[in-house]
Scaffold this active site. Structure first.
Site, PDB file in Angstrom:
ATOM      1  CG  ASP A   1      -1.851   1.160   1.287  1.00 29.39           C
ATOM      2  OD1 ASP A   1      -2.062   1.819   0.247  1.00 29.39           O
ATOM      3  OD2 ASP A   1      -2.392   1.421   2.381  1.00 29.39           O
TER       4      ASP A   1
ATOM      5  CD  GLU B   1      -4.783   6.695  -0.917  1.00 24.61           C
ATOM      6  OE1 GLU B   1      -5.779   5.974  -1.119  1.00 24.61           O
ATOM      7  OE2 GLU B   1      -3.993   6.496   0.027  1.00 24.61           O
ATOM      8  CD  GLU B   2      -2.174   5.514   2.850  1.00 26.31           C
ATOM      9  OE1 GLU B   2      -3.235   5.593   3.502  1.00 26.31           O
ATOM     10  OE2 GLU B   2      -1.801   4.468   2.297  1.00 26.31           O
TER      11      GLU B   2
ATOM     12  CG  ASP C   1      -4.768   2.225  -3.329  1.00 23.21           C
ATOM     13  OD1 ASP C   1      -3.746   1.752  -2.803  1.00 23.21           O
ATOM     14  OD2 ASP C   1      -5.466   3.100  -2.785  1.00 23.21           O
TER      15      ASP C   1
END
Length: 521
Positions: free
Chosen positions: A291, A325-326, A354
């Protein structure tokens, strides 16, 4: 006629007329008098070549580089850190050497680093409960706070409205709230208004709960997430009498800059841009090799293989490696918001990749036509065709698959909001694999698709090479196809039959996942 319809009609009109003028056909390639047929042949030829040459083994070397970067940078590659900067520089340099037009897209973020996250029940039965701090939470004082738990009654909007909090019942206490009905930010805001000193939100499905409050101004009280089992157990205990807990959640938040990496082919029609993306940043807790080193590495390898073909695609192909993104899809959001209306209209489609190598994987395809009937509904016009393009490819290789909802928890979100047809694949995060899925894909039922999700163990040992290879094939096929031929995106797509799988208790339902990046409940 809306903007999406105009875009798709323009694609249909220009694919047949303009494509032959932009192709670099080899002398041995026979051209017909049917431009559309020639475009389809070029697409099929390139997709076969890319699928054959883009391998998980070759892409693994990029994962090794990401791991080495994390090892040298405090164990992570999070946005706003040296680890992410080095990852972006590596991707940039690889693409630049391959001949792409490459740029950085810089934007500001609030960097987040969790300093403490601990929940301990001190009475009546002392024990620790695993808790994950919500992004953008406020912090407790050092050493934490001690208070009684007060459980919010469970209903359709648990904790979303002032009426859910009985007058005086939450003053000076820690609110225990079930997920669902509204976003996490609203729950902790209402709990704070009722006098709660902190909020603990428990999942409404199996698996851990990683969430965000959405932005640095949203946090009102310290807030964290726990599993459904832990939450239900605490609620049951609180119904019998006082439950005393100690909560320590502290988070560093400071302003920093970070950057996306954007690369595109030098040729091809800009008004028929084919775009694919994956996020490059990890969480601060680990190196983020699945991830989302997996999606980033797979996308990079296909881009490099495309460059080696020396093809001149009819349509411009643009690749993106998103940052932050996180922290709530901030990189993709900054990019899309920075486009003019004309630039948005030029993007014919967006595909997102993803977590494509989860160790206990299931093969999910984003449900563009909403045939599963779950969650957020269909994507913009053209999304159903993108889903079909992926599922047809998987079917041709006898790879089982199922749908997953456009729940807004990865970088397709801003593109869908802009009306751009979207799709992609995903192999699972902290959600729990069912027995039916274990029979379908292999692996182990009853545990997470990725038990190292958002953890330090998300390293090179956390990659399933079979899943990695399958999804790199999906990327390669899509790039090869859409680089030359967009006609399939404009054709009507029959609504697929929902993939129904048995759930615990003999029920059936569609499968969704929980990424926890956006402020959704």
């Amino acid at each position: 006629m809306n903007a999406t319809s105009r875009r798709l009609l323009a694609v249909a009109a220009t694919t047949a007329l303009a494509a032959p003028l932009l192709l670099s056909a080899s002398p041995a390639t026979a051209r017909s008098h049917d431009p559309a047929k020639d475009a389809a042949k070029d697409a099929a030829k390139l997709s076969r070549k890319l699928v054959r040459e883009a391998s998980a083994g070759d892409a693994y070397r990029h994962l090794e580089k990401f791991q080495a970067i994390a090892d040298s940078a405090n164990g992570n590659r999070a946005a706003g850190t040296l680890g992410h900067d080095a990852s972006a520089a590596y991707v940039y340099s690889q693409l630049k050497k391959a001949g792409y037009q490459v740029s950085y897209d810089t934007f500001d973020i609030t960097y987040i680093e969790t300093l403490a996250e601990k929940l301990t029940v001190t009475a009546p039965t002392p024990h620790d409960v695993e808790i994950v701090a919500m992004s953008y939470t406020t912090s407790t004082k050092e050493g934490g706070i001690a208070a009684d738990l007060a459980a919010v009654p469970v209903d359709a909007t648990t904790g979303c409205e002032p009426a859910d909090y009985a007058a005086g019942a939450f003053t000076g206490k820690i609110a225990l709230i079930q997920r669902g009905g509204c976003d996490f930010a609203t729950k902790q805001k209402e709990a704070a208004a009722a006098g709660a000193v902190a909020a603990v939100i428990y999942n409404n499905t199996a698996g851990s709960l990683n969430g965000t409050l959405g932005g640095p101004d949203a946090g009102k009280i310290p807030t964290g997430g726990i599993t459904q089992a832990e939450g239900q157990a605490l609620a049951a205990e609180a119904a019998k009498g006082a439950v005393k807990v100690s909560l320590d959640i502290r988070q560093l938040q400071e302003e920093r800059t970070t950057r996306n990496v954007i690369a595109e082919t030098k040729g091809g029609r800009a008004d028929r841009t084919v775009m694919l993306g994956s996020h490059l940043d990890s969480v601060t807790e680990g190196p983020g090799i699945n991830d989302n080193g997996s999606g980033s590495a797979g996308l990079l390898e296909v881009a490099l293989k495309l460059a080696k073909t020396h093809e001149k695609p009819a349509n411009k192909v643009r690749f993106a490696w998103w940052s932050a993104e996180e922290l709530g899809l901030l990189g993709a959001e900054a990019y899309v918001n920075g486009l003019t209306a004309a630039q948005r209209a030029d993007i014919a489609l967006y595909l997102n990749f993803d977590m494509i190598a989860s160790p206990n994987f299931a093969q999910f395809v984003y449900d563009g036509d909403d045939s599963d009937g779950a969650g957020a509904g269909p994507g913009p016009e053209g999304s159903a065709q993108l889903e079909k393009g992926i599922t047809d490819f998987l079917d041709s290789r006898n790879v089982p698959h199922e749908g997953t909802d456009f729940d807004g928890r990865s970088d397709y979100g801003p593109f869908i909001d802009a009306g751009i047809p979207s799709g992609g694949t995903f192999t699972g995060a902290e959600g729990i694999k069912s027995e039916a899925q274990a029979l379908k894909y292999g692996g182990e039922a009853g545990i997470a698709y990725d038990k190292c999700y958002h953890s330090a163990c998300d390293d090179l040992s956390n990659i399933n090479m079979k899943a990695f290879g399958i999804n790199i094939g999906v990327i390669a096929n899509a790039v090869g196809t859409y680089a030359h031929d967009l006609s399939s995106v404009t054709k009507p797509a029959a609504k697929a039959e929902a993939a129904r799988i048995p759930l615990k208790g003999g029920k059936t339902g569609t499968v969704s996942h929980s990424r926890g990046h956006t402020p959704t409940a």
